[in-house]
Design a protein around this motif. Structure first.
Motif, short mmCIF file in Angstrom:
data_model
loop_
_atom_site.label_atom_id
_atom_site.label_comp_id
_atom_site.label_asym_id
_atom_site.label_seq_id
_atom_site.Cartn_x
_atom_site.Cartn_y
_atom_site.Cartn_z
N TYR A 194 -13.27 -19.52 -18.06
CA TYR A 194 -11.95 -20.10 -18.36
C TYR A 194 -11.05 -20.21 -17.12
O TYR A 194 -10.47 -21.28 -16.88
CB TYR A 194 -11.29 -19.26 -19.46
N PRO A 195 -10.92 -19.15 -16.30
CA PRO A 195 -10.05 -19.27 -15.12
C PRO A 195 -10.52 -20.34 -14.13
O PRO A 195 -9.68 -21.06 -13.56
CB PRO A 195 -10.12 -17.88 -14.47
N SER A 224 -3.58 -11.09 -17.10
CA SER A 224 -4.75 -11.20 -17.95
C SER A 224 -4.62 -10.35 -19.19
O SER A 224 -3.74 -9.63 -19.41
CB SER A 224 -6.01 -10.83 -17.20
N ARG A 270 -12.99 -24.16 -23.04
CA ARG A 270 -13.45 -22.79 -23.27
C ARG A 270 -12.32 -21.97 -23.85
O ARG A 270 -11.16 -22.32 -23.74
CB ARG A 270 -13.89 -22.15 -21.95
N GLN A 271 -12.68 -20.84 -24.43
CA GLN A 271 -11.70 -19.90 -24.96
C GLN A 271 -11.16 -19.04 -23.81
O GLN A 271 -11.87 -18.80 -22.83
CB GLN A 271 -12.32 -18.99 -26.02
N PRO A 272 -9.91 -18.55 -23.90
CA PRO A 272 -9.35 -17.71 -22.84
C PRO A 272 -10.20 -16.48 -22.51
O PRO A 272 -10.13 -15.97 -21.39
CB PRO A 272 -7.99 -17.30 -23.38
N THR A 273 -10.99 -16.01 -23.44
CA THR A 273 -11.84 -14.84 -23.20
C THR A 273 -13.14 -15.18 -22.47
O THR A 273 -13.84 -14.28 -22.02
CB THR A 273 -12.17 -14.14 -24.53
N PRO A 321 -8.36 -27.24 -21.87
CA PRO A 321 -9.52 -26.35 -21.76
C PRO A 321 -10.57 -26.66 -22.81
O PRO A 321 -10.27 -27.10 -23.91
CB PRO A 321 -8.92 -24.95 -21.99
N CYS A 377 -9.63 -23.73 -15.47
CA CYS A 377 -8.20 -23.97 -15.27
C CYS A 377 -7.94 -24.41 -13.83
O CYS A 377 -7.17 -25.35 -13.58
CB CYS A 377 -7.41 -22.71 -15.62
#
Length: 81
Positions: A15-16, A81, A8-11, A6, A19
């Protein structure tokens, strides 16, 4: 198969999607390979959905993936999430 890490950060709202893009080629190749082996695409898609649900449920119950459940039960994927 190589999966891109990734950026990007998960927040991050993107991000999704990032992925999904990272996994798409591998999932497509897996589905194609199963089809070549003789499995119908609907059967492959159902099997993958059930496997993903099982892994998601197992992760929610225990983030340590050392053990896996043998039963398949529905899960709300938004719980991740």
């Amino acid at each position: 198969m190589t999966i891109a890490p990734p950026t990007r950060q998960p927040t991050d709202p993107g991000y999704p999607i990032e992925c999904q893009v990272a996994l798409e080629a591998g999932v497509r190749a897996l589905c194609d390979e199963a089809g070549v082996a003789g499995w119908s695409q609907p059967a492959v898609f159902r099997a993958l959905a059930q496997l993903v649900e099982r892994q998601a449920r197992d992760y929610v119950e225990d983030p340590d993936p050392a053990e896996s459940s043998s039963e398949i039960a529905p899960i709300n994927l938004t719980d991740l999430s």
